[in-house]
Scaffold this active site. Structure first.
Site, short mmCIF file in Angstrom:
data_model
loop_
_atom_site.label_atom_id
_atom_site.label_comp_id
_atom_site.label_asym_id
_atom_site.label_seq_id
_atom_site.Cartn_x
_atom_site.Cartn_y
_atom_site.Cartn_z
N HIS A 53 0.79 -1.33 -0.11
CA HIS A 53 -0.06 -0.05 0.16
C HIS A 53 0.89 1.46 -0.24
CE1 HIS A 53 0.74 -0.51 4.13
NE2 HIS A 53 0.25 0.76 4.53
N HIS A 55 1.34 3.91 2.00
CA HIS A 55 2.18 4.73 3.06
C HIS A 55 3.48 4.82 3.02
CE1 HIS A 55 -1.83 4.01 5.70
NE2 HIS A 55 -1.99 5.07 4.70
N ASP A 57 5.65 4.74 5.03
CA ASP A 57 6.86 3.73 5.81
C ASP A 57 6.75 2.34 4.87
OD1 ASP A 57 3.85 3.41 6.80
OD2 ASP A 57 4.72 1.98 8.05
N HIS A 58 6.20 2.31 3.97
CA HIS A 58 6.36 1.26 3.18
C HIS A 58 6.90 1.44 1.91
CE1 HIS A 58 3.58 -1.24 5.92
NE2 HIS A 58 3.43 -0.11 6.37
N HIS A 111 -7.51 -0.66 5.40
CA HIS A 111 -6.28 0.02 6.10
C HIS A 111 -6.06 1.21 4.94
CE1 HIS A 111 -2.59 1.36 7.96
NE2 HIS A 111 -1.96 1.31 7.04
N ASP A 128 0.10 -3.79 6.34
CA ASP A 128 -0.62 -3.49 7.56
C ASP A 128 -2.24 -3.91 7.70
OD1 ASP A 128 1.81 -2.03 8.00
OD2 ASP A 128 0.75 0.15 7.63
N HIS A 166 4.95 -4.48 10.90
CA HIS A 166 5.18 -3.99 12.09
C HIS A 166 5.45 -5.09 13.18
CE1 HIS A 166 4.65 0.09 10.81
NE2 HIS A 166 3.81 -0.15 9.90
FE FE Z 1 2.92 0.72 8.19
ZN ZN Z 2 0.21 1.68 6.53
#
Ligand code: FE
Ligand code: ZN
Length: 254
Positions: A53, A55, A57-58, A111, A128, A166
């Protein structure tokens, strides 16, 4: 032989590297630096980047990795992924000549609206959406959507190994224990997770069998979970989606 290595990033992200002796797939690289360090140490040739996805942090490490290796980037067709060359939809199948692994794409919105998972040979990379003993926050979907996505993952074989993005396991277990109060599997899981974290070992992957026994978000039809959710909501909840929505809301404020 395929191996999976967790490259740690930020506070609690895992960037999973699927590899053999020569080649590697990089899943959800939020940061390039730790990936480059590990891949160079191991003398691996990266083959592709797979994203679940959009985001940051990915995806934040994609530009630097593409610059270093000119890699194809796979991701959800309906999301904006930097450098995406291969937009994917539900049912697509990925294979790579360098690695003996076939992955199919599962749509699991909730998410984010376009969130996907990669599944094959009992490996599940689910970003996530499903966490060990928990699930992701609902940022772009409805509770019904997230519930359906989790049910879709829960329908995979019990042996499925769950590689989520995570290290949230211990906090998730503590929340689960307040909801599913007399579940003996949760106490065992908490001890095991504490032991691993003490030794700086990831608690992941989990398995679907363990998740079905311990993850309250997959246990919304269980009397103990329904009872706690009803108490939280202040009214009797008897359908699993309302139970799910209540405990997801509870976790947001836990
Ligand atoms: Fe994440
Ligand atoms: Zn995420």
């Amino acid at each position: 032989m395929i191996d999976i290595f967790p490259v740690r990033a930020f506070k609690d992200n895992y960037i999973w590297i699927v590899h053999n002796q020569q080649s590697a797939l990089i899943i959800d690289p939020g940061d390039a630096a730790p990936v480059l360090t590990w891949i160079n140490q191991q003398k691996l040739q990266p083959v592709a980047i797979l994203c679940t996805h959009h985001h940051h942090d990915h995806t934040g490490g994609i530009p630097a990795l593409v610059q270093a290796f000119a890699l194809p980037v796979y991701g959800p067709a309906s999301e904006k992924i930097p450098g995406m060359t291969h937009p994917l939809v539900d049912g697509d199948i990925l294979s790579f000549p360098e690695l003996p692994l076939e992955l199919s794409v599962l749509d699991i919105p909730g998410h984010t609206a376009g969130h996907i998972a990669y599944y094959g040979q009992n490996y599940l990379f689910c970003g996530d959406t499903l966490f060990a003993c928990g699930c992701g926050r609902i940022f772009e979907g409805s509770a019904q959507q997230m519930f359906n996505s989790l049910q879709k993952l829960a329908s995979l074989p019990d042996e499925t190994r769950i590689y989520c993005a995570h290290e949230y396991t211990l906090a998730n277990i503590r929340f689960a224990r307040t909801i599913d109060t007399n579940n003996p599997d949760l106490i065992k899981l908490e001890n095991a997770a504490e032991e691993k974290l003490k030794q700086n070992i990831p608690t992941l992957p989990s398995t679907l069998a363990v998740e079905k026994a311990t993850n309250p978000f997959l246990r919304c039809d269980q009397p103990a979970v329904m009872h706690s959710a009803s108490q939280y909501a202040g009214r009797h909840l008897d359908d699993p989606v309302s139970v799910f929505a209540a405990i997801r809301d509870w976790k947001n404020n836990f």
